[in-house]
Scaffold this motif. Structure first.
Motif, PDB file in Angstrom:
ATOM      1  N   ASP A   1       4.313   9.810  10.397  1.00  0.00           N
ATOM      2  CA  ASP A   1       3.374   8.690  10.282  1.00  0.00           C
ATOM      3  C   ASP A   1       2.642   8.424  11.604  1.00  0.00           C
ATOM      4  O   ASP A   1       1.483   8.032  11.616  1.00  0.00           O
ATOM      5  CB  ASP A   1       4.104   7.408   9.823  1.00  0.00           C
ATOM      6  CG  ASP A   1       4.671   7.529   8.401  1.00  0.00           C
ATOM      7  OD1 ASP A   1       4.305   8.484   7.690  1.00  0.00           O
ATOM      8  OD2 ASP A   1       5.491   6.677   8.002  1.00  0.00           O
TER       9      ASP A   1
ATOM     10  N   THR B   1       0.823  -1.221   0.000  1.00  0.00           N
ATOM     11  CA  THR B   1       0.000   0.000   0.000  1.00  0.00           C
ATOM     12  C   THR B   1       0.852   1.265   0.000  1.00  0.00           C
ATOM     13  O   THR B   1       0.404   2.312  -0.444  1.00  0.00           O
ATOM     14  CB  THR B   1      -0.972   0.025   1.208  1.00  0.00           C
ATOM     15  OG1 THR B   1      -0.210   0.080   2.423  1.00  0.00           O
ATOM     16  CG2 THR B   1      -1.885  -1.180   1.213  1.00  0.00           C
TER      17      THR B   1
ATOM     18  N   ARG C   1      -5.984   9.662   2.108  1.00  0.00           N
ATOM     19  CA  ARG C   1      -6.169   8.392   2.821  1.00  0.00           C
ATOM     20  C   ARG C   1      -7.515   7.762   2.470  1.00  0.00           C
ATOM     21  O   ARG C   1      -7.608   6.554   2.254  1.00  0.00           O
ATOM     22  CB  ARG C   1      -6.047   8.587   4.339  1.00  0.00           C
ATOM     23  CG  ARG C   1      -4.713   9.184   4.771  1.00  0.00           C
ATOM     24  CD  ARG C   1      -4.374   8.798   6.197  1.00  0.00           C
ATOM     25  NE  ARG C   1      -4.050   7.387   6.296  1.00  0.00           N
ATOM     26  CZ  ARG C   1      -2.868   6.860   5.973  1.00  0.00           C
ATOM     27  NH1 ARG C   1      -1.892   7.623   5.536  1.00  0.00           N
ATOM     28  NH2 ARG C   1      -2.663   5.560   6.088  1.00  0.00           N
TER      29      ARG C   1
ATOM     30  N   TYR D   1       0.685   5.381  -1.984  1.00  0.00           N
ATOM     31  CA  TYR D   1       0.949   6.728  -1.462  1.00  0.00           C
ATOM     32  C   TYR D   1       2.127   7.357  -2.196  1.00  0.00           C
ATOM     33  O   TYR D   1       2.154   8.563  -2.457  1.00  0.00           O
ATOM     34  CB  TYR D   1       1.215   6.676   0.049  1.00  0.00           C
ATOM     35  CG  TYR D   1      -0.037   6.352   0.834  1.00  0.00           C
ATOM     36  CD1 TYR D   1      -0.950   7.345   1.170  1.00  0.00           C
ATOM     37  CD2 TYR D   1      -0.328   5.041   1.200  1.00  0.00           C
ATOM     38  CE1 TYR D   1      -2.115   7.047   1.867  1.00  0.00           C
ATOM     39  CE2 TYR D   1      -1.490   4.730   1.891  1.00  0.00           C
ATOM     40  CZ  TYR D   1      -2.380   5.734   2.221  1.00  0.00           C
ATOM     41  OH  TYR D   1      -3.539   5.428   2.894  1.00  0.00           O
ATOM     42  N   ARG D   2       3.092   6.533  -2.536  1.00  0.00           N
ATOM     43  CA  ARG D   2       4.260   7.043  -3.274  1.00  0.00           C
ATOM     44  C   ARG D   2       3.846   7.551  -4.660  1.00  0.00           C
ATOM     45  O   ARG D   2       4.299   8.598  -5.114  1.00  0.00           O
ATOM     46  CB  ARG D   2       5.310   5.939  -3.406  1.00  0.00           C
ATOM     47  CG  ARG D   2       6.049   5.661  -2.110  1.00  0.00           C
ATOM     48  CD  ARG D   2       6.914   4.409  -2.191  1.00  0.00           C
ATOM     49  NE  ARG D   2       7.627   4.205  -0.947  1.00  0.00           N
ATOM     50  CZ  ARG D   2       8.826   4.721  -0.669  1.00  0.00           C
ATOM     51  NH1 ARG D   2       9.464   5.413  -1.584  1.00  0.00           N
ATOM     52  NH2 ARG D   2       9.389   4.524   0.506  1.00  0.00           N
TER      53      ARG D   2
ATOM     54  N   ARG E   1       0.721   0.980   7.137  1.00  0.00           N
ATOM     55  CA  ARG E   1       0.827   1.604   8.461  1.00  0.00           C
ATOM     56  C   ARG E   1      -0.461   1.435   9.263  1.00  0.00           C
ATOM     57  O   ARG E   1      -0.442   1.448  10.480  1.00  0.00           O
ATOM     58  CB  ARG E   1       1.094   3.121   8.324  1.00  0.00           C
ATOM     59  CG  ARG E   1       2.310   3.496   7.495  1.00  0.00           C
ATOM     60  CD  ARG E   1       3.585   3.093   8.192  1.00  0.00           C
ATOM     61  NE  ARG E   1       4.775   3.614   7.512  1.00  0.00           N
ATOM     62  CZ  ARG E   1       5.274   3.151   6.379  1.00  0.00           C
ATOM     63  NH1 ARG E   1       4.707   2.142   5.770  1.00  0.00           N
ATOM     64  NH2 ARG E   1       6.374   3.683   5.866  1.00  0.00           N
ATOM     65  N   ASP E   2      -1.578   1.349   8.527  1.00  0.00           N
ATOM     66  CA  ASP E   2      -2.895   1.374   9.174  1.00  0.00           C
ATOM     67  C   ASP E   2      -3.758   0.204   8.716  1.00  0.00           C
ATOM     68  O   ASP E   2      -4.977   0.289   8.735  1.00  0.00           O
ATOM     69  CB  ASP E   2      -3.612   2.679   8.803  1.00  0.00           C
ATOM     70  CG  ASP E   2      -3.769   2.828   7.288  1.00  0.00           C
ATOM     71  OD1 ASP E   2      -3.049   2.131   6.533  1.00  0.00           O
ATOM     72  OD2 ASP E   2      -4.619   3.613   6.852  1.00  0.00           O
TER      73      ASP E   2
ATOM     74  N   ARG F   1      10.058  10.649   9.147  1.00  0.00           N
ATOM     75  CA  ARG F   1       8.914   9.919   8.584  1.00  0.00           C
ATOM     76  C   ARG F   1       8.153   9.189   9.686  1.00  0.00           C
ATOM     77  O   ARG F   1       6.932   9.158   9.698  1.00  0.00           O
ATOM     78  CB  ARG F   1       9.381   8.934   7.508  1.00  0.00           C
ATOM     79  CG  ARG F   1       9.762   9.607   6.211  1.00  0.00           C
ATOM     80  CD  ARG F   1      10.336   8.612   5.213  1.00  0.00           C
ATOM     81  NE  ARG F   1       9.359   7.638   4.776  1.00  0.00           N
ATOM     82  CZ  ARG F   1       9.666   6.488   4.181  1.00  0.00           C
ATOM     83  NH1 ARG F   1      10.925   6.163   3.978  1.00  0.00           N
ATOM     84  NH2 ARG F   1       8.734   5.659   3.790  1.00  0.00           N
TER      85      ARG F   1
ATOM     86  N   ARG G   1       0.173  11.895  12.603  1.00  0.00           N
ATOM     87  CA  ARG G   1      -0.878  12.482  11.760  1.00  0.00           C
ATOM     88  C   ARG G   1      -2.230  12.200  12.414  1.00  0.00           C
ATOM     89  O   ARG G   1      -2.411  11.188  13.110  1.00  0.00           O
ATOM     90  CB  ARG G   1      -0.793  11.945  10.329  1.00  0.00           C
ATOM     91  CG  ARG G   1      -1.136  10.517  10.207  1.00  0.00           C
ATOM     92  CD  ARG G   1      -1.274  10.055   8.770  1.00  0.00           C
ATOM     93  NE  ARG G   1      -1.360   8.612   8.765  1.00  0.00           N
ATOM     94  CZ  ARG G   1      -0.445   7.801   8.281  1.00  0.00           C
ATOM     95  NH1 ARG G   1       0.626   8.278   7.708  1.00  0.00           N
ATOM     96  NH2 ARG G   1      -0.611   6.506   8.347  1.00  0.00           N
TER      97      ARG G   1
ATOM     98  N   SER H   1       5.317  10.406   2.603  1.00  0.00           N
ATOM     99  CA  SER H   1       4.986  10.513   4.019  1.00  0.00           C
ATOM    100  C   SER H   1       4.148  11.772   4.248  1.00  0.00           C
ATOM    101  O   SER H   1       3.149  11.750   4.986  1.00  0.00           O
ATOM    102  CB  SER H   1       6.276  10.548   4.840  1.00  0.00           C
ATOM    103  OG  SER H   1       5.975  10.674   6.200  1.00  0.00           O
TER     104      SER H   1
ATOM    105  N   SER I   1       0.594  11.481   2.673  1.00  0.00           N
ATOM    106  CA  SER I   1      -0.252  10.463   3.310  1.00  0.00           C
ATOM    107  C   SER I   1      -0.931  11.004   4.572  1.00  0.00           C
ATOM    108  O   SER I   1      -1.776  10.344   5.154  1.00  0.00           O
ATOM    109  CB  SER I   1       0.573   9.221   3.655  1.00  0.00           C
ATOM    110  OG  SER I   1       1.433   9.492   4.738  1.00  0.00           O
TER     111      SER I   1
HETATM  112  O1   DC Z   1       5.915   1.696   3.148  1.00  0.00           O
HETATM  113  P1   DC Z   1       6.514   2.878   2.373  1.00  0.00           P
HETATM  114  O2   DC Z   1       7.781   3.424   2.959  1.00  0.00           O
HETATM  115  O3   DC Z   1       6.652   2.585   0.917  1.00  0.00           O
HETATM  116  O4   DC Z   1       5.389   4.033   2.501  1.00  0.00           O
HETATM  117  C1   DC Z   1       5.582   5.339   2.014  1.00  0.00           C
HETATM  118  C2   DC Z   1       4.784   6.318   2.866  1.00  0.00           C
HETATM  119  O5   DC Z   1       3.390   6.076   2.693  1.00  0.00           O
HETATM  120  C3   DC Z   1       5.024   6.208   4.369  1.00  0.00           C
HETATM  121  O6   DC Z   1       5.909   7.209   4.841  1.00  0.00           O
HETATM  122  C4   DC Z   1       3.691   6.405   5.005  1.00  0.00           C
HETATM  123  C5   DC Z   1       2.693   6.205   3.913  1.00  0.00           C
HETATM  124  N1   DC Z   1       1.849   5.039   4.114  1.00  0.00           N
HETATM  125  C6   DC Z   1       0.716   5.219   4.873  1.00  0.00           C
HETATM  126  O7   DC Z   1       0.508   6.301   5.417  1.00  0.00           O
HETATM  127  N2   DC Z   1      -0.167   4.204   5.024  1.00  0.00           N
HETATM  128  C7   DC Z   1       0.065   3.015   4.460  1.00  0.00           C
HETATM  129  N3   DC Z   1      -0.842   2.036   4.596  1.00  0.00           N
HETATM  130  C8   DC Z   1       1.236   2.802   3.695  1.00  0.00           C
HETATM  131  C9   DC Z   1       2.129   3.844   3.555  1.00  0.00           C
END
Ligand code: DC
Length: 221
Positions: free
Chosen positions: A184, A35, A109, A39-40, A130-131, A180, A187, A100, A103
């Motif tokens: 994360d 996921t 979101r 966001y990237r 993350r969530d 980051r 927020r 970051s 997101s």
């Molecule tokens: O897992 P990653 O480093 O590729 O994720 C990039 C950014 O996306 C991370 O800093 C936070 C966000 N992210 C998020 O908020 N919720 C998710 N489910 C996945 C990533």
């Protein structure tokens, strides 16, 4: 596997969750959805339009109609933005911080979660993020929270980027990871948090095979 199973793997940047998720999905022969890549790609879109990644009004001008697609080629996730395969570009260091930042926006979101739930509704899958356990799939069959110390995570990221030919500074990388983490975790809307029913695994002193073995032993129980 007859019954649909959903596995949530959450944790901070560099904890090793995406490598574990990838291996786990291939072992169980189920879909893996990264996921973070979504966001990237959203961040890349904002950057290409010169829209500040904290500017919610600006981001709202494209987020509802974003042309973001996920496809699988030989079991590997490819992320497409406006028809272009951006799987490599979204890994560039400047995109990490932008992802970051973006997101943290609620409109982003809500859109991403809607897409993630749609994908996860169709088949057995492992989602990393993350969530996932706390918000995207609160009823996931298995939830893991994968962590590691900041130093270990910075070291892993340093090796990964150096291998790809990027010139990076360890201290800067560490600071970026801390920033980051802070973004994360603090927020307002669906922050990085360990779901109450998630099993925590600290991977600081474990290799990938050990982590995978631990996760599998819990799932197979
Ligand atoms: O897992 P990653 O480093 O590729 O994720 C990039 C950014 O996306 C991370 O800093 C936070 C966000 N992210 C998020 O908020 N919720 C998710 N489910 C996945 C990533």
């Amino acid at each position: 596997m007859d019954k649909i199973i959903r596995i949530a793997l959450d944790g901070p940047s560099g904890s090793g969750k995406s490598t574990v998720a990838k291996k786990l999905s291939s072992k169980l022969n189920i879909l893996y959805l990264d996921t973070g890549a979504m966001y990237r790609a959203t961040a890349l879109k904002a950057l290409s339009l010169n829209i500040d990644t904290f500017d919610e009004e600006g981001v709202k001008t494209f987020i509802y109609d974003i042309n973001l697609e996920i496809e699988y080629i030989d079991g590997t996730q490819h992320t497409y933005l406006d028809g272009e395969d951006v799987s490599e570009r979204i890994r560039e260091p400047h995109v990490s911080m932008a992802a970051s930042n973006i997101s943290s926006l609620k409109c982003v979101r809500l859109k991403m979660v809607e897409m993630q739930r749609e994908i996860a509704s169709k088949m057995s899958c492992v989602l990393d993020g993350r969530d996932i356990g706390s918000y995207v799939l609160p009823n996931a069959d298995y939830k893991f929270y994968i962590t590691a110390s900041v130093d270990v995570r910075a070291d892993r990221r340093f090796k990964e980027l150096t291998l790809k030919g990027h010139k990076v500074n360890f201290e800067e990388l560490k600071q970026e990871i801390e920033q980051r983490d802070y973004n994360d975790r603090t927020r307002e809307f669906s922050p990085l948090v360990k779901a109450q029913d998630a099993i925590e695994i600290d991977t600081s002193f474990m290799n990938i095979e050990q982590v995978l073995g631990k996760v599998l032993s819990i799932i197979e129980k």
